[in-house]
Design an enzyme around this catalytic site. Sequence first.
Site, PDB file in Angstrom:
ATOM      1  N   GLU A 369       0.816  -1.219   0.000  1.00  0.00           N
ATOM      2  CA  GLU A 369       0.000   0.000   0.000  1.00  0.00           C
ATOM      3  C   GLU A 369       0.846   1.264   0.000  1.00  0.00           C
ATOM      4  O   GLU A 369       0.486   2.266   0.623  1.00  0.00           O
ATOM      5  CB  GLU A 369      -1.010  -0.003   1.154  1.00  0.00           C
ATOM      6  CG  GLU A 369      -2.102  -1.038   0.970  1.00  0.00           C
ATOM      7  CD  GLU A 369      -3.338  -0.779   1.833  1.00  0.00           C
ATOM      8  OE1 GLU A 369      -3.438   0.301   2.447  1.00  0.00           O
ATOM      9  OE2 GLU A 369      -4.200  -1.679   1.874  1.00  0.00           O
ATOM     10  N   HIS A 646      -1.959  -1.596  10.462  1.00  0.00           N
ATOM     11  CA  HIS A 646      -1.449  -2.963  10.448  1.00  0.00           C
ATOM     12  C   HIS A 646      -0.239  -3.071  11.364  1.00  0.00           C
ATOM     13  O   HIS A 646       0.494  -2.096  11.563  1.00  0.00           O
ATOM     14  CB  HIS A 646      -1.023  -3.389   9.033  1.00  0.00           C
ATOM     15  CG  HIS A 646      -2.161  -3.692   8.121  1.00  0.00           C
ATOM     16  ND1 HIS A 646      -2.391  -4.946   7.602  1.00  0.00           N
ATOM     17  CD2 HIS A 646      -3.137  -2.902   7.623  1.00  0.00           C
ATOM     18  CE1 HIS A 646      -3.452  -4.915   6.819  1.00  0.00           C
ATOM     19  NE2 HIS A 646      -3.924  -3.678   6.823  1.00  0.00           N
TER      20      HIS A 646
END
Length: 662
Positions: A369, A646
């Site tokens: 990402e 995350h």
Amino acid sequence: MVLYTSPFPNSFLSVLHSFSWGLIFPCYWFADRLVASFVPTTYEKRQRADDPCYFHALCIIITTPIYLALLVASLPFALIGFLLWSPLQSVRRPYIYSRLEDKSHANGAALLTEWKAAGNGKSFCFGSANVCLLPDSLARFNNVFNTQARAKEIGRRIRNGASRPQIKIYIDSPTNTSISAASFSSLVSPQGGDSTNRTVNVGMKRTTSMEYKGDNSGSNNGEDSRDDKAGVGEPNEGEDNSCIVRINGEDNGHMSDAEADTINGQANASGPAEQSLEGDAENSKTPNHKQKEGDSGSLDSYTASRESLVKVRIGDGTVDQSTVNNKLLYKASIMKKTSVRKKKHTDETFDHEISAFFPANLDFLCLQEVFDKRAAEKLKEQLHHYFEYIVYDVGVYSCHGCCSFKFVNSGLLFASRYPVMDAAYHCYPNGKGTDSLASKGALFLKVQVGSTPQDQRIVGYISCTHLQALAGDTTVRCEQLDMLQDWLSEFRKSTSSSSTANPEELVAFDVICGDLNFDNCSSEDKLEQQHSLFTHYKDPCRIGPGEDKPWAIGTLLDPEGLYDEEVCTPDNLQKVLESEEGRKGYLVFPTSKNHSSSQKGRKASLKGNGRRIDYMLYTEEGLYLEWKVEVEEFSFITQLAGLTDHLPVAMRLMVSTGEDDP
């Protein structure tokens, strides 16, 4: 295979692409700011709690017409730019390979020594993280913001954590071999021109903490770096930047206050820690950069984390270690309060922990990402202070190479301390929904990690991927896993220059890492859990389909709690995740029909320790037959607390050659 150092074959196309993007960018930026103003994060909501209720509404009323007017005015230019930009993507290369030419800025690379496959073997450390570097308006839907500042801070924290010295503790006591905390830190203090490591004998009862600030500002002295590199020995071939603390079993493990004060004084005699050259103005843009004394996310605190600053080893006998880099600065203090650490399970063969830092001597890093191009450049600039080789801007745009139009790249980024020999990228053609707008795929890399005395290259394979994210797309993810295995097999065949009879290369490891967007406990993910990938590759955290090991925790954080005081710093998040109640409050758990979707404050019994969707897999198939690969340690990392939703993960593999030390 030629590695692409620029996105286009010639400078004319590069200039044309820059011109077209320059026409598009103002429209893109105004649209991004317009949407972002209507999507506040929980941090911003709390900051506005003391403001008058009308203040924020007044700001929106004023700025919205301005953004709209500028957006409309920039649309004609953006259309012209798009007509130029889109056709250019058909000749754009699938990645950019960046190699740091000025090695004086690469602290990690300066310490590497080539592995000659002699001795007992060598360890390699791999890290993976989803950093959520989307355009700011989209990142806010994950409750993170200010993508550009976050990119710089993420890179700074990673390189600071990885460039720490790797401390090893050797315990001589035949009866007491347990350590209450992993932060039995460096009681070693390099002095002046002394080029030999000091071994300090201490008792077992006290624990220590360490403040470490490597020379990470990018202003290293070239001569000093070369001298340090020349002075590094190779007793363990690649145990870079390490030092020893020896612990004996005398006096039942106790240490007198006088001894503690003596050691503390010797450690502090090394001088004050050098100041960070990073600007506070940039750091203040994101909420968790204003750390209190004692916070350790960036290694700039007066006390480092009680965990993960040290790698524990049990030995019996004299240990011969290489010299420590003189550029590293240590400051040790004696802590009278013993830290509590979850001990390793007795049936486990390797160390595992929840760590507040990225592992010392991190060799390879795979990120997902990293979609925003400007953020990718800032991140690359920071990572180049430690990693010499970086592959970024991976993917395709427009309609080139995939069946649907792609607005952003794959978001994959790879960083390495070892030279990249070959690289290949493939785009998943079956993306659905919003995922189809990104060129999600797989990046395959071949790296050279050493050579044998017979001039055979020692290589390793690393695959980085990001699968379909939408819930319920089980079939799509399984198809992508099938493609991942097929593409990896083709890549290994096409890049191998060896034959069975006359091997020119010896394969040391084959690792797959990335965000697979399914966990091993959810009933909805049963199809992925039973995929054939897990018959060829081993997951250190997994017992079998539907069952993780007791110490494994989820890697997906509850976005609503990212800025809570309990978890907004690496140390705090580490402490919270060490408790079952903390995990229930701040991790996303496997979905269940019996429980509501709210995570905050849930007290019900939940399956597993959270959704673990970020994976590190390795295989023993296709490697050099005479070598053995084992997991040495596995870590869940909290150093990026408040910067992403995350948890990064890291794995250290030991490649054992089976040869005796020379």
